[in-house]
Scaffold this motif. Structure first.
Motif: not given
Length: 451
Positions: A184-188, A218-227, A288-297
């Motif tokens: 239900e919650v995915i930290s990594d 739906l999986l996205m909603t379980r990720l603590t780090k969206t990217a 914003f930073v977490t999502v956008t930087v995470g997306m490029t990483r």
């Protein structure tokens, strides 16, 4: 028909929940009486009955919650929740529940299972409800009157939202099965889980093509780090960049992340006026930073790719907005600083403190300035933030020193004005995150007044 939009229904639902049971009963009685005299008022009476059901801890409310349970992870408030968590609003669901309950209008008839009935029984009802909704939407195609009615019931974009609701209700069984072994919650989102998701996605897409992408959302909603959702995108698409993937069905996932990023960017687009707004703006910047930087990483975002063009434009706009916001802090601070005036001979004369609203506005902007430090460098505005923070610290220290000097060499009203000014300085230092300086300012103020 009530003539209310989904947004108005949501506001009405929030207000309805604040009323006492006795007051709701009286209002319902009045609405039913009005409906008896004027059939056109019947829609309002039915809506109020549905809102009463949603706000009462009875079987009717629980029935509604169980019917729409598959929509829960994607239900939120568009004003405060990112789009990936707010495909549906409580107001929309209230309107949808009212529609289902109006048998004459919806054609949906069902003997609902008991609240504690097996999941399979409820899934069968959900599938029937979804098919009924799909049929209604199909019948509205090309029917201007019916399409207008849909907008009235569920707001602009209500047709698309209702179609999504129908898809999730119909495919509830396969989606639950697909996500059964996903936490239900995915930290990594580790490689092993990512491989499992790919295998399940491939199988699901063959069985129910319309459900595959919604499994990922739906999986996205379980990720603590969206990217980290891009780990699944890469695994499924078997590509590590957006050159081709952004042109496939998986594009919906990237688009959803980008919409979240845009939502977060709006939260620091204008200067905050209160501490609460400042905290929200800092949170927006962090997300914003977490999502956008995470997306490029996490993924190979190309500047000339479909996602890349949107992402880099977003980051450029966000940096520009952030620079303007940070640069404007000094003006707000100058308006709030009780800087003593210089009289003949260089004597300092304290002034009355600015209006409370001016001080609060400066506190808010300083709160954001201090809180933005951790994230500004990642948003390409680190030097602007540092320069603005240094200038604010220097201005506060200089004004503080002048007021201490006045305080130590005055008495009566003059001394009190200087002491009041130091109280303001301490508040502003605290807002900037200079807790030690604020504490020292208060101690020096108290000591001088006691001398």
């Amino acid at each position: 028909m009530t003539g209310l939009t989904a947004k108005n229904i949501e506001k009405l639902g929030m207000f309805w929940g604040t009323l006492s049971p006795e007051m709701r009963k009286r209002v319902l009685a009045s609405a039913n009486a009005a409906a008896a005299c004027d059939p056109a008022q019947a829609g309002i009476a039915r809506l109020l009955e549905k809102l009463d059901t949603l706000n009462a801890p009875d079987e009717g409310r629980l029935r509604c919650q169980r019917l729409f349970a598959p929509l829960d992870p994607l239900t939120g408030h568009p004003e405060s929740d990112p789009p990936s968590r707010a495909y549906f609003s409580p107001g929309f669901l209230a309107g949808l529940w009212a529609w289902f309950d109006d048998t004459e209008q919806s054609g949906f008839t069902a003997d609902f299972p008991a609240i504690n009935a097996p999941t399979e029984d409820w899934q069968a009802i959900r599938a029937r409800a979804g098919e009924c909704l799909k049929a209604f939407l199909a019948s509205a195609t090309g029917d201007r009157k019916l399409e207008s009615r849909i907008v009235t019931m569920w707001g602009a974009g209500g047709r698309e939202t209702a179609d999504l609701a129908a898809t999730l209700l119909i495919h509830d069984t396969v989606l639950k099965e697909a996500l059964r072994d996903v936490p239900e919650v995915i930290s990594d989102f580790d490689p092993e889980l990512c491989t499992h998701v790919r295998d399940v996605y491939d199988e699901l897409s063959e069985r129910a093509p319309a459900a595959g992408v919604w499994m990922l959302l739906l999986l996205m909603t379980r990720l603590t780090k969206t990217a980290q959702i891009f780990r699944a995108v890469e695994k499924i698409g078997r590509r590590s960049d957006d050159q081709l993937i952004s042109k496939t069905d998986l594009a919906v996932v990237g688009d959803a992340v980008l919409k979240d990023a845009e939502f977060h960017a709006t939260r620091f687009r204008r200067a905050p006026a209160t501490i609460a707004e400042a905290d929200e703006a800092v949170s927006g910047l962090a997300c914003f930073v977490t999502v956008t930087v995470g997306m490029t990483r996490e993924f190979g975002i190309r500047k000339d790719g479909q996602w890349g063009k949107t992402l880099f434009a977003l980051r450029a706009q966000a940096s520009s907005d952030l620079e303007k916001l940070l640069a404007g802090t000094q003006k707000a601070l100058d308006a709030a600083l009780p800087v003593p005036k210089k009289a003949k001979g260089g004597v300092l004369i304290p002034v009355a403190c600015p209006d409370e609203a001016v001080i609060v506005r400066a506190e808010a902007q300083l709160r954001f300035l201090g809180g933005a430090g951790e994230w500004a460098s990642q948003a390409a505005t680190g030097s602007v933030q540092k320069k603005a923070e240094d200038a604010a610290v220097n201005a506060l220290e200089e004004c503080c020193g002048q007021l201490i000097n006045v305080l130590q060499h005055s008495e009566g009203e003059t001394q009190q004005l200087a002491s009041d000014g130091l109280d303001v300085i301490a508040r502003l230092q605290e807002a900037l995150g200079q807790e030690e300086s604020a504490s020292l300012t208060r101690r020096r103020n108290a000591a001088a007044m006691a001398a």
